[in-house]
Design a protein around this motif. Sequence first.
Motif, short mmCIF file in Angstrom:
data_model
loop_
_atom_site.label_atom_id
_atom_site.label_comp_id
_atom_site.label_asym_id
_atom_site.label_seq_id
_atom_site.Cartn_x
_atom_site.Cartn_y
_atom_site.Cartn_z
N THR A 219 -13.46 8.88 2.86
CA THR A 219 -12.00 9.04 3.00
C THR A 219 -11.46 10.03 1.98
O THR A 219 -10.63 10.89 2.32
N LEU B 50 -6.32 6.33 -3.72
CA LEU B 50 -6.98 6.31 -2.42
C LEU B 50 -8.41 5.78 -2.54
O LEU B 50 -8.86 4.97 -1.71
N SER C 53 0.83 -1.21 0.00
CA SER C 53 0.00 0.00 0.00
C SER C 53 0.86 1.26 0.00
O SER C 53 0.63 2.19 -0.79
N VAL D 118 -4.91 1.51 4.73
CA VAL D 118 -5.25 2.81 4.17
C VAL D 118 -4.86 3.93 5.13
O VAL D 118 -4.29 4.95 4.73
N SER E 7 -15.01 4.73 0.99
CA SER E 7 -14.13 5.30 -0.04
C SER E 7 -14.47 6.76 -0.32
O SER E 7 -13.58 7.61 -0.43
N TRP F 47 -8.12 1.96 -3.34
CA TRP F 47 -7.59 1.18 -2.21
C TRP F 47 -8.62 1.11 -1.07
O TRP F 47 -8.78 0.08 -0.44
N THR F 48 -9.30 2.23 -0.82
CA THR F 48 -10.29 2.25 0.25
C THR F 48 -11.50 1.40 -0.12
O THR F 48 -12.09 0.73 0.74
#
Length: 691
Positions: free
Chosen positions: A380, A104, A86, A129, A377, A107-108
Amino acid sequence: MSWLRALKETARSGLTVERRRLEPVVAARAALGLALVVGFSLALFGPAVAAASAFGAFQAAIATFQRSWRPRPTLALASGASLALSTFFGYLTAAHGALFLALLLLWTFLAGLAWAAGPTAGIIASSNVAMMLVTVTLPTSVATAAGHAAMIFAGGVVQAVLVVVLPVRRWGAQRDALADALAAEADYARRLRHDPVAPFDPLPLMTARSAAAVTPGQARRRPAELHGARGLAERIRPVLASLADPAVGVPEEGPQRARVRELLAAAGAVLDAAAHAIRHGEPVALPAPAMAALRTPDTGAILTGPSRRAALRLAALLGDVVETAEPRTETTGTPGHGTASALARPSLVRMAPVVAAKARGELRRDSPVLRHAVRVSVVTATGYLLGGVLPFGHGFWAPMASVMVMRPDFSQTYARSVARFGGTLIGVALATAVVQSAHPGTYLSAGLSVVCAFGMYLLMRTGYAAGQVFVAAYVVFLLGMQGADLTQTVRDRVTLTLLGGLLAMLAYAVYPAWETPRLRGRLADWLASVGRYAAVVTARYADPAGTGSPDVREALLDTRAARVAWQEAVDRATHEPVRHRGLSHAAAEQADHALAEFGRVAMLLEAHLPERGAPPEPAAATLAESLRRATERGAREVRERKEPRWEDLRETLDAWSADPPDHFLLHKGAVLLLEALDEVTTALTDSTRAR
């Protein structure tokens, strides 16, 4: 429940400190691993690399504290490797705002889907994350991204090696799970003395079954006493219920009932002794009065019929439990101990396609996991953008707070938001005060961060708020180790944390995944599964050999899983600010009681299954088919918000009124099963009228 009351309840639960057994030795081992990584990195590479590698060791240690049955070194390595990956991609894209924001989001979203594989995977993915958001703010260049990622992975390797080199209570989690199952059986036996139809929560047995599944490497090293006792505990439970239940033939008062109470008390004492021995790896200390009660020769003169068979079966099973619980030097991997019969757990490599399939299965509109992935997601990314726009600097505190507190269900998200804000307020205030007043140097800041990590490891299982105090202080000291983040005030950090928590709470209010509207579906799943279990058990009376019929054991496991899913859904729905939408709390409680009684009756029938060579009961085939049809139709009607009817089963019993089967328990069991189903109808009908 109103929104105000729901917020009050979740806030109270988030700030609750639980009284649990602390594990200072395990916490000290984890802190030692962090200290080794930080000290080595500082000496050779400087504060920037030390700060990055410390996050790898910090999170790898957290992974070893998760409630997972996989080997702790494996968890540490998996956490270190995933965090290294990550942060590597984070370093590569950090200089390009749009590209990092896209990473981001992706990944989230994947971290949110990871909850489909279980809470351990979800927590590790969410932490990845959060740590990525912090580490990419450290001064570094693209050329050193691989080096930083390697050091992060090295932190996970160090924690894994320490678990192997400095073991603390090997197989402790598995021992506790099996001991808890036996202790639950012991408590059940004692409660049956006073309440012959006392309920039993199957969760300890399910947890023990999950703990019993081992990887090939674990199967070669597992202590022999952890293999076999769980299966015996599973077989003891229906025998205990059969011995105590008046429907089997023992009067509620008299010498027979007195003898049954004596046997139940003895069973509880023996099971407690076996549980203590397994939990501590000690020889079984059998209580003499209990053994004398079990060996009394007049059992056959006092008890007769099914109760006598149950008493003899109980004594034999308890003897097997005691023999199995005795610690031995060999393991289940030794030839002759039947490793092939052990429950298999695939390795992490073999689990990858399974996890991917579970994640793909959640890609549907009504999936709470998918809604969580979308929520977390978006929140974030929003927190990251707002943190960069606001004039506070180091805006990662906002998105880090959001991703760490958000969970697929309402109550955990709101409780953790309140707890994180409260813990961060205290932790950041204390740590910032120390940094700005004492101005600790690099090595002193590193030492303070290790101390804070030890405090978090020690208290992380006693309450989320208590752990967050040390997490916040840990981040402050770790960033202060290299002189960064010194200009940010307590107000700035707390404000950003509050912003992240508020975004998380607002997202669940705007885009919720309420459990309340799905309660009927959960109830229908339980009804269908427990109906299949009763049908499979009854079918064995018609075909004692069981050739070509579904396995009773598999049907029982299915109904246990459905029951636990229903109970967890009810617990979550209790704290939601949503009207019942067709299933009130009173109706849910009454339906729960009715289906639990239905399952108990089916378990009694299972306890007296005929031997393979016994003559078949032709009437049982008709009963099994009517049970299957009635419960399948009833489950469908429950989902469709209709009033369930049980005409198939009722017609079978009406036909038996003139010529009942010779088997007393079969006939009595069918009557009790229908009564339990009628109670389900009453509960749902009353709930519908209440609307």
